[in-house]
Write an enzyme that holds these catalytic residues in place. Structure first.
Site, PDB file in Angstrom:
ATOM      1  N   ASP A  89       9.250   2.807  -0.337  1.00  0.00           N
ATOM      2  CA  ASP A  89       8.226   3.495   0.446  1.00  0.00           C
ATOM      3  C   ASP A  89       8.430   3.089   1.901  1.00  0.00           C
ATOM      4  O   ASP A  89       8.046   2.000   2.322  1.00  0.00           O
ATOM      5  CB  ASP A  89       6.822   3.119  -0.049  1.00  0.00           C
ATOM      6  CG  ASP A  89       5.731   3.848   0.731  1.00  0.00           C
ATOM      7  OD1 ASP A  89       6.064   4.543   1.712  1.00  0.00           O
ATOM      8  OD2 ASP A  89       4.545   3.703   0.363  1.00  0.00           O
ATOM      9  N   LYS A 120       4.519   8.973   8.915  1.00  0.00           N
ATOM     10  CA  LYS A 120       4.300   8.372  10.241  1.00  0.00           C
ATOM     11  C   LYS A 120       5.325   8.836  11.295  1.00  0.00           C
ATOM     12  O   LYS A 120       5.204   9.948  11.782  1.00  0.00           O
ATOM     13  CB  LYS A 120       4.188   6.850  10.112  1.00  0.00           C
ATOM     14  CG  LYS A 120       3.002   6.496   9.192  1.00  0.00           C
ATOM     15  CD  LYS A 120       2.532   5.074   9.223  1.00  0.00           C
ATOM     16  CE  LYS A 120       1.206   4.964   8.495  1.00  0.00           C
ATOM     17  NZ  LYS A 120       1.238   4.352   7.204  1.00  0.00           N
ATOM     18  N   TYR A 146       0.857  -1.191   0.000  1.00  0.00           N
ATOM     19  CA  TYR A 146       0.000   0.000   0.000  1.00  0.00           C
ATOM     20  C   TYR A 146       0.888   1.235   0.000  1.00  0.00           C
ATOM     21  O   TYR A 146       1.896   1.273   0.705  1.00  0.00           O
ATOM     22  CB  TYR A 146      -0.891  -0.010   1.253  1.00  0.00           C
ATOM     23  CG  TYR A 146      -1.731   1.244   1.431  1.00  0.00           C
ATOM     24  CD1 TYR A 146      -2.797   1.525   0.585  1.00  0.00           C
ATOM     25  CD2 TYR A 146      -1.452   2.147   2.468  1.00  0.00           C
ATOM     26  CE1 TYR A 146      -3.568   2.671   0.762  1.00  0.00           C
ATOM     27  CE2 TYR A 146      -2.232   3.289   2.655  1.00  0.00           C
ATOM     28  CZ  TYR A 146      -3.283   3.541   1.798  1.00  0.00           C
ATOM     29  OH  TYR A 146      -4.055   4.678   1.977  1.00  0.00           O
TER      30      TYR A 146
HETATM   31  C1  PLP Z   1       0.565   4.897   5.848  1.00  0.00           C
HETATM   32  C2  PLP Z   1       1.264   4.651   4.571  1.00  0.00           C
HETATM   33  C3  PLP Z   1       1.145   5.517   3.485  1.00  0.00           C
HETATM   34  C4  PLP Z   1       0.188   6.684   3.477  1.00  0.00           C
HETATM   35  O1  PLP Z   1       0.486   7.618   4.441  1.00  0.00           O
HETATM   36  P1  PLP Z   1      -0.679   8.639   4.909  1.00  0.00           P
HETATM   37  O2  PLP Z   1       0.018   9.540   5.873  1.00  0.00           O
HETATM   38  O3  PLP Z   1      -1.750   7.794   5.511  1.00  0.00           O
HETATM   39  O4  PLP Z   1      -1.136   9.346   3.693  1.00  0.00           O
HETATM   40  C5  PLP Z   1       1.933   5.290   2.374  1.00  0.00           C
HETATM   41  N1  PLP Z   1       2.762   4.248   2.315  1.00  0.00           N
HETATM   42  C6  PLP Z   1       2.903   3.387   3.332  1.00  0.00           C
HETATM   43  C7  PLP Z   1       3.885   2.273   3.227  1.00  0.00           C
HETATM   44  C8  PLP Z   1       2.142   3.556   4.492  1.00  0.00           C
HETATM   45  O5  PLP Z   1       2.257   2.676   5.478  1.00  0.00           O
END
Ligand code: PLP
Length: 439
Positions: A239, A267, A144
């Site tokens: 990511d 995060k 994701y």
């Molecule tokens: C949480 C997450 C996102 C999205 O971040 P948001 O702050 O919710 O927009 C993108 N990539 C990964 C791997 C994530 O865990």
């Protein structure tokens, strides 16, 4: 467990927000019941509107590596707040957070702050396309990357390697520039690259896929991915919105010793406030406006209050003992649960890395791709979630979500949580009809 106030609040919220929430998984749809509304968090505990307290393993979905309301983070925020909240002009705080990161992370030379993980990924994808002049992005099934249009795409049917959108509102013309491959499959990667090498701008991966279960990849797969992308002038995007500052200060790049071309963060980087970032070499980052022709901007980017939270939290993270302790506690916690499930012959296993864990109702030794997850097993998670909630343990409300251990989770707390989880597992497995899932 009382839930009157949460129920009232939820009923009201249904009038205001689609599904009563501002982010879908909060709605408890996959575990049943209705969301509890949180009043406050302290350390590893959450207190809800009815006064129930829970040991929290969601930790705001990852940002709170120090736990809730950490005194240094709170003080740093308050201190910054007293000077105003936003200026739309640079502040020293941006330099301070950038310095803290860049001096201790050799995998990026320059960084750009944004306000969410989604925004970081969206910008990284644009940078990769702008830098290479190529259109296609490759992603992996089971990873994701936020709600970026071009990445809300799943594998198409039949032989097509091009994706179909996994959300309404994303035109085929957008989805068709994304290819979706299975994780942990070198052959699929080779085939896709041999067919489309000159059109692929970037391959994006969660090096530690943690949004659809915890699909830990072999290091050799990640190394292969690095090599085949480099050989074909394709950019590799890690990511690290979850893994960044979680697997250690240098994230998964440092953990595996792999240098990607672009890294995204979110995060933990914001200390519980909305911050995302992307970084790369100085040369790649020079493509970004105003130096380069890839446009990317943000009214609240580098917001001083959010920067202050990030600075305070990441300062604490510069301590290697923090990561060592987090991992040690997590291993003990998971070993306890795995030992218990094994003794009882339950089809249940906890997978973990650093301070991330995932509860899987499975008899498999390893799960490395999304098709190895049995969707039927989620009904066991649903029961487990409900029992644990009633017993003061809060897990993210979906069996596909991972849990997090923070510095505020003490050995004693984890011991008590493990005991509650073992009791809950006994209940889950005793309620199963004869012959199902008990080995
Ligand atoms: C949480 C997450 C996102 C999205 O971040 P948001 O702050 O919710 O927009 C993108 N990539 C990964 C791997 C994530 O865990």
């Amino acid at each position: 467990m009382k839930q009157e106030k949460s129920n009232d609040l939820y009923r009201k919220a249904l009038n205001y927000f689609p599904g009563g929430v501002n982010s879908p998984v909060r709605a408890f749809r996959s575990v049943g019941g209705t969301p509890i509304f949180i009043e406050k968090g302290e350390g590893c505990y959450l207190t809800d509107a009815d006064g129930n307290t829970y040991i929290d393993f969601c930790c705001s979905w990852g940002p709170l590596i120090l736990g809730h309301n950490h005194p240094r983070v709170r003080e740093s925020i308050i201190d910054s707040l007293s000077n105003g909240t936003s200026f739309g002009a640079p502040t020293a705080k941006e330099n301070e957070l950038a310095e803290l990161i860049l001096q201790h992370n050799p995998y990026i030379e320059k960084i750009r702050f944004v306000s969410s993980g989604t925004e970081a990924v969206m910008s990284a994808v644009r940078l990769a396309r702008g830098y290479t002049g190529r259109p296609i992005i490759v992603k992996f099934e089971g990873c994701y990357h936020g709600h970026v249009d071009s990445l809300l795409v799943k594998a198409g049917s039949g032989l097509s390697t091009f994706g179909i959108s996994s959300s309404a509102g994303i035109p085929e013309s957008v989805a068709s520039d994304t290819m979706v491959l299975p994780l942990n499959d070198k052959r699929a990667l080779e085939v896709a690259i041999s067919d489309f090498a000159h059109d692929i701008a970037a391959i994006i991966i969660e090096p530690v896929p943690a949004n659809n279960g915890l699909l830990l990849q072999e290091k050799s797969f990640l190394e292969f991915l690095r090599k085949i992308t480099a050989d074909n002038n394709i950019m590799l995007i890690f990511d690290e919105v979850i893994s960044g500052f979680r697997l250690g200060f240098t994230g998964a790049a440092g953990y595996y010793g792999i240098q990607p071309d672009i890294i995204t963060y979110g995060k933990i980087i914001g200390g519980g406030l909305p911050v995302g970032a992307y970084g790369a070499s100085a040369e790649i980052m020079s493509k970004i406006a105003p130096d380069g022709d890839v446009y990317q901007a943000g009214t609240l980017s580098g917001n001083p209050v959010a920067m202050s939270a990030g600075i305070a939290q990441l300062r604490e993270c510069l301590n290697d003992v923090l990561y060592y302790e987090l991992e040690r506690k997590t291993i003990r916690f998971c070993e306890k649960l795995n030992g218990f499930a094994e003794d009882k012959s339950y089809d249940f296993r906890v997978f973990s890395i650093a301070s991330i864990f995932w509860f899987a109702f499975t008899d498999k030794e390893k799960i490395r791709s999304s098709e190895e997850i049995d969707p039927e097993s989620m009904r066991h998670f649903k029961k487990l979630h409900k029992i644990l909630l009633e017993n003061g343990v809060y897990l993210g409300p979906s069996g596909y979500e991972v849990g997090f251990i923070s510095a505020a989770h003490t050995e004693e707390v984890l011991e008590s949580a493990a005991e509650k989880i073992c009791n809950a597992l006994d209940q889950v497995f005793s309620e199963l009809p004869e012959g199902i899932s008990k080995v």
